[in-house]
Write a protein that holds these residues in place. Structure first.
Motif, PDB file in Angstrom:
ATOM      1  N   THR A 145       0.843  -1.193   0.000  1.00 29.02           N
ATOM      2  CA  THR A 145       0.000   0.000   0.000  1.00 29.02           C
ATOM      3  C   THR A 145       0.877   1.241   0.000  1.00 29.02           C
ATOM      4  OG1 THR A 145      -1.754   1.179   1.177  1.00 29.02           O
ATOM      5  CG2 THR A 145      -0.128   0.023   2.513  1.00 29.02           C
ATOM      6  N   ALA A 146       0.312   2.351  -0.481  1.00 25.91           N
ATOM      7  CA  ALA A 146       0.999   3.644  -0.453  1.00 25.91           C
ATOM      8  C   ALA A 146       0.332   4.620   0.507  1.00 25.91           C
ATOM      9  CB  ALA A 146       1.041   4.251  -1.859  1.00 25.91           C
ATOM     10  N   ASP A 147      -0.794   4.230   1.089  1.00 31.21           N
ATOM     11  CA  ASP A 147      -1.500   5.071   2.038  1.00 31.21           C
ATOM     12  C   ASP A 147      -0.807   5.006   3.398  1.00 31.21           C
ATOM     13  OD1 ASP A 147      -4.196   6.523   2.743  1.00 31.21           O
ATOM     14  OD2 ASP A 147      -3.902   5.007   4.300  1.00 31.21           O
ATOM     15  N   VAL A 148      -0.555   6.172   4.007  1.00 31.21           N
ATOM     16  CA  VAL A 148       0.244   6.222   5.232  1.00 31.21           C
ATOM     17  C   VAL A 148      -0.449   5.489   6.377  1.00 31.21           C
ATOM     18  CG1 VAL A 148       1.347   7.735   6.911  1.00 31.21           C
ATOM     19  CG2 VAL A 148       1.288   8.392   4.510  1.00 31.21           C
ATOM     20  N   THR A 149      -1.746   5.708   6.525  1.00 32.73           N
ATOM     21  CA  THR A 149      -2.473   5.043   7.613  1.00 32.73           C
ATOM     22  C   THR A 149      -2.446   3.528   7.447  1.00 32.73           C
ATOM     23  OG1 THR A 149      -3.935   6.965   7.786  1.00 32.73           O
ATOM     24  CG2 THR A 149      -4.664   4.921   8.838  1.00 32.73           C
ATOM     25  N   ARG A 150      -2.689   3.072   6.222  1.00 29.57           N
ATOM     26  CA  ARG A 150      -2.633   1.629   5.979  1.00 29.57           C
ATOM     27  C   ARG A 150      -1.221   1.094   6.158  1.00 29.57           C
ATOM     28  NH1 ARG A 150      -6.341   1.478   0.455  1.00 29.57           N
ATOM     29  NH2 ARG A 150      -8.314   2.096   1.442  1.00 29.57           N
ATOM     30  N   LEU A 151      -0.231   1.885   5.804  1.00 25.17           N
ATOM     31  CA  LEU A 151       1.155   1.462   6.015  1.00 25.17           C
ATOM     32  C   LEU A 151       1.418   1.190   7.487  1.00 25.17           C
ATOM     33  CD1 LEU A 151       3.367   3.758   3.727  1.00 25.17           C
ATOM     34  CD2 LEU A 151       3.381   1.268   3.780  1.00 25.17           C
ATOM     35  N   ILE A 152       0.955   2.084   8.345  1.00 20.12           N
ATOM     36  CA  ILE A 152       1.190   1.934   9.786  1.00 20.12           C
ATOM     37  C   ILE A 152       0.497   0.686  10.320  1.00 20.12           C
ATOM     38  CG2 ILE A 152       0.657   2.970  12.019  1.00 20.12           C
ATOM     39  CD1 ILE A 152       1.195   5.692  10.753  1.00 20.12           C
ATOM     40  N   VAL A 153      -0.758   0.500   9.940  1.00 27.50           N
ATOM     41  CA  VAL A 153      -1.509  -0.663  10.414  1.00 27.50           C
ATOM     42  C   VAL A 153      -0.878  -1.956   9.901  1.00 27.50           C
ATOM     43  CG1 VAL A 153      -3.734  -1.843  10.335  1.00 27.50           C
ATOM     44  CG2 VAL A 153      -3.652   0.631  10.627  1.00 27.50           C
ATOM     45  N   LEU A 154      -0.548  -1.976   8.609  1.00 22.12           N
ATOM     46  CA  LEU A 154       0.008  -3.194   8.012  1.00 22.12           C
ATOM     47  C   LEU A 154       1.387  -3.512   8.576  1.00 22.12           C
ATOM     48  CD1 LEU A 154      -0.854  -5.293   5.958  1.00 22.12           C
ATOM     49  CD2 LEU A 154       0.291  -3.957   4.172  1.00 22.12           C
ATOM     50  N   ALA A 155       2.192  -2.493   8.812  1.00 25.38           N
ATOM     51  CA  ALA A 155       3.516  -2.725   9.396  1.00 25.38           C
ATOM     52  C   ALA A 155       3.397  -3.333  10.793  1.00 25.38           C
ATOM     53  CB  ALA A 155       4.300  -1.417   9.447  1.00 25.38           C
ATOM     54  N   SER A 156       2.466  -2.836  11.589  1.00 27.81           N
ATOM     55  CA  SER A 156       2.265  -3.411  12.925  1.00 27.81           C
ATOM     56  C   SER A 156       1.812  -4.865  12.833  1.00 27.81           C
ATOM     57  CB  SER A 156       1.237  -2.585  13.698  1.00 27.81           C
ATOM     58  OG  SER A 156       1.704  -1.277  13.929  1.00 27.81           O
ATOM     59  N   LEU A 157       0.899  -5.162  11.909  1.00 29.62           N
ATOM     60  CA  LEU A 157       0.437  -6.540  11.728  1.00 29.62           C
ATOM     61  C   LEU A 157       1.583  -7.447  11.279  1.00 29.62           C
ATOM     62  CD1 LEU A 157      -3.045  -5.994  10.027  1.00 29.62           C
ATOM     63  CD2 LEU A 157      -2.583  -6.723  12.371  1.00 29.62           C
ATOM     64  N   PHE A 158       2.406  -6.957  10.357  1.00 33.76           N
ATOM     65  CA  PHE A 158       3.551  -7.749   9.902  1.00 33.76           C
ATOM     66  C   PHE A 158       4.515  -8.014  11.062  1.00 33.76           C
ATOM     67  CE2 PHE A 158       3.332  -6.452   5.151  1.00 33.76           C
ATOM     68  CZ  PHE A 158       2.410  -7.456   4.930  1.00 33.76           C
ATOM     69  N   GLY A 159       4.701  -7.025  11.938  1.00 33.81           N
ATOM     70  CA  GLY A 159       5.564  -7.234  13.093  1.00 33.81           C
ATOM     71  C   GLY A 159       5.025  -8.310  14.021  1.00 33.81           C
ATOM     72  N   MET A 160       3.707  -8.294  14.252  1.00 33.03           N
ATOM     73  CA  MET A 160       3.097  -9.322  15.108  1.00 33.03           C
ATOM     74  C   MET A 160       3.213 -10.713  14.481  1.00 33.03           C
ATOM     75  SD  MET A 160      -0.360  -7.306  16.254  1.00 33.03           S
ATOM     76  CE  MET A 160      -0.287  -5.595  16.762  1.00 33.03           C
ATOM     77  N   VAL A 161       2.935 -10.798  13.179  1.00 26.93           N
ATOM     78  CA  VAL A 161       3.048 -12.091  12.487  1.00 26.93           C
ATOM     79  C   VAL A 161       4.481 -12.599  12.533  1.00 26.93           C
ATOM     80  CG1 VAL A 161       2.884 -13.198  10.223  1.00 26.93           C
ATOM     81  CG2 VAL A 161       1.051 -11.687  10.999  1.00 26.93           C
ATOM     82  N   SER A 162       5.446 -11.699  12.335  1.00 29.40           N
ATOM     83  CA  SER A 162       6.854 -12.091  12.391  1.00 29.40           C
ATOM     84  C   SER A 162       7.234 -12.585  13.782  1.00 29.40           C
ATOM     85  CB  SER A 162       7.742 -10.912  11.997  1.00 29.40           C
ATOM     86  OG  SER A 162       7.431 -10.444  10.705  1.00 29.40           O
ATOM     87  N   GLY A 163       6.727 -11.887  14.816  1.00 33.80           N
ATOM     88  CA  GLY A 163       7.023 -12.321  16.168  1.00 33.80           C
ATOM     89  C   GLY A 163       6.473 -13.701  16.468  1.00 33.80           C
ATOM     90  N   TYR A 164       5.217 -13.939  16.083  1.00 29.18           N
ATOM     91  CA  TYR A 164       4.613 -15.247  16.324  1.00 29.18           C
ATOM     92  C   TYR A 164       5.340 -16.334  15.529  1.00 29.18           C
ATOM     93  CZ  TYR A 164       1.114 -18.950  16.596  1.00 29.18           C
ATOM     94  OH  TYR A 164       0.477 -20.146  16.805  1.00 29.18           O
ATOM     95  N   GLY A 165       5.592 -16.067  14.238  1.00 26.05           N
ATOM     96  CA  GLY A 165       6.264 -17.061  13.408  1.00 26.05           C
ATOM     97  C   GLY A 165       7.675 -17.356  13.881  1.00 26.05           C
ATOM     98  N   GLY A 166       8.410 -16.312  14.285  1.00 31.76           N
ATOM     99  CA  GLY A 166       9.774 -16.530  14.748  1.00 31.76           C
ATOM    100  C   GLY A 166       9.825 -17.308  16.045  1.00 31.76           C
ATOM    101  N   LEU A 167       8.919 -17.008  16.969  1.00 29.21           N
ATOM    102  CA  LEU A 167       8.902 -17.739  18.237  1.00 29.21           C
ATOM    103  C   LEU A 167       8.520 -19.206  18.037  1.00 29.21           C
ATOM    104  CD1 LEU A 167       7.259 -15.057  20.565  1.00 29.21           C
ATOM    105  CD2 LEU A 167       9.637 -15.807  20.564  1.00 29.21           C
ATOM    106  N   VAL A 168       7.537 -19.451  17.173  1.00 29.20           N
ATOM    107  CA  VAL A 168       7.140 -20.835  16.893  1.00 29.20           C
ATOM    108  C   VAL A 168       8.289 -21.601  16.235  1.00 29.20           C
ATOM    109  CG1 VAL A 168       5.602 -22.274  15.508  1.00 29.20           C
ATOM    110  CG2 VAL A 168       4.681 -20.341  16.792  1.00 29.20           C
ATOM    111  N   ALA A 169       8.969 -20.958  15.279  1.00 33.87           N
ATOM    112  CA  ALA A 169      10.096 -21.607  14.607  1.00 33.87           C
ATOM    113  C   ALA A 169      11.219 -21.897  15.593  1.00 33.87           C
ATOM    114  CB  ALA A 169      10.599 -20.727  13.463  1.00 33.87           C
ATOM    115  N   SER A 170      11.476 -20.956  16.508  1.00 31.57           N
ATOM    116  CA  SER A 170      12.520 -21.165  17.504  1.00 31.57           C
ATOM    117  C   SER A 170      12.165 -22.316  18.441  1.00 31.57           C
ATOM    118  CB  SER A 170      12.732 -19.873  18.298  1.00 31.57           C
ATOM    119  OG  SER A 170      13.621 -20.068  19.369  1.00 31.57           O
ATOM    120  N   TYR A 171      10.897 -22.384  18.840  1.00 31.66           N
ATOM    121  CA  TYR A 171      10.454 -23.466  19.723  1.00 31.66           C
ATOM    122  C   TYR A 171      10.572 -24.821  19.027  1.00 31.66           C
ATOM    123  CZ  TYR A 171       7.417 -26.212  22.764  1.00 31.66           C
ATOM    124  OH  TYR A 171       6.915 -27.172  23.586  1.00 31.66           O
TER     125      TYR A 171
END
Length: 276
Positions: free
Chosen positions: A206-232
């Motif tokens: 997306t190029a919309d600033v508001t959507r960028l912020i929301v999507l970036a936060s969601l990507f961070g959460m998904v990365s955190g969950y995926g990384g922790l599961v992979a580490s476990y």
């Protein structure tokens, strides 16, 4: 694992929006430089009080603000540009911080400071991360309009308002604050990863600033969950902190390939007739 996930979610809510603004202002590498700049302050806190949350937090904040102000002063008083002065200060800070930790601690302590231990978050650290997230969201909401306007047209902002300098300093304070918070979970070398990788990945969707912020936060959460599961799943062979950043890297690479806004796959596919 649950505490680690809560900490990563809090960091994603606060650091990822800051990373979006850094990316829009073409200051992505500034975050990396500032992440190294907090190391000597955190190291001094460690020398004084060991792995004390208040001491290392205050030391990191003091060092980060000192480097930011010093780099800005050098850029304004000399012929050196701000990026060059910031690079010089962050290299000095990194070497000084590693030296200070090595004077008293062991190689294990140095690794803990540089790479963190996201699986060792206690209640005090989680409260700190939640507090930083709350302050970040409130301050971003307060300065959102001039901050975005400065990203788009700083000259126009200067012509209609004198708030540009205050907004810039407030934003730099948020950068330092989030890097210090991320330091307690991911260390000084990896804290910037959760700030910039989700923001860069979101830009391919997306190029919309508001959507960028929301999507970036969601990507961070998904990365955190995926990384922790992979580490476990991998056991002791894959540390949790680097696994989270690697997961964020996978999200970025997938966005780079398949993103709807300039992804490589879309560029390689033939476009519709009479459309670019």
């Amino acid at each position: 694992m649950r505490r680690a996930l809560v900490g990563i979610v809090a960091l994603s809510v606060s650091a990822a929006p800051v990373g979006v603004i850094l990316m829009l202002r073409r200051m992505s590498l500034t975050g990396d430089a500032m992440a190294h700049a907090i190391l000597p302050g955190a190291a001094l806190g460690y020398l004084v009080a060991g792995f004390s949350l208040p001491a290392m937090t205050l030391g990191g904040l003091a060092a980060g603000f000192a480097v930011a102000l010093a780099a800005g002063a050098v850029a304004r008083l000399t012929v050196l540009k701000e990026d060059a002065s910031l690079a010089a200060f962050y290299l000095i800070s990194l070497a000084l911080g590693v030296t200070l930790v090595s004077l008293r601690g062991s190689a294990v302590d140095l690794l803990h400071v540089l790479f963190g231990n996201v699986l060792a978050l206690d209640d005090s650290v989680l409260l700190l991360l939640a507090g930083v997230a709350s302050v970040t969201l409130l301050l971003l909401a307060a300065i959102y309009r001039p901050l975005v306007l400065e990203c788009v047209d700083p000259g126009f902002l200067r012509s209609v308002s004198r708030s540009g300098g205050m907004v810039h300093l407030s934003f730099l304070a948020l950068v330092v604050l989030n890097l210090v918070a991320g330091f307690h979970a991911l260390g000084t070398l990896l804290a910037v990863g959760l700030m910039m990788l989700p923001a860069a990945a979101a830009r391919f969707w997306t190029a919309d600033v508001t959507r960028l912020i929301v999507l970036a936060s969601l990507f961070g959460m998904v990365s955190g969950y995926g990384g922790l599961v992979a580490s476990y799943a991998a056991g002791a062979g894959l540390p949790a902190g680097p696994a989270v950043i690697l997961a964020a890297g996978v999200v970025y690479l997938a966005s780079l390939l398949f993103g709807s806004q300039g992804g490589l796959a879309r560029r390689l596919l033939p476009g519709r007739h009479l459309q670019r």
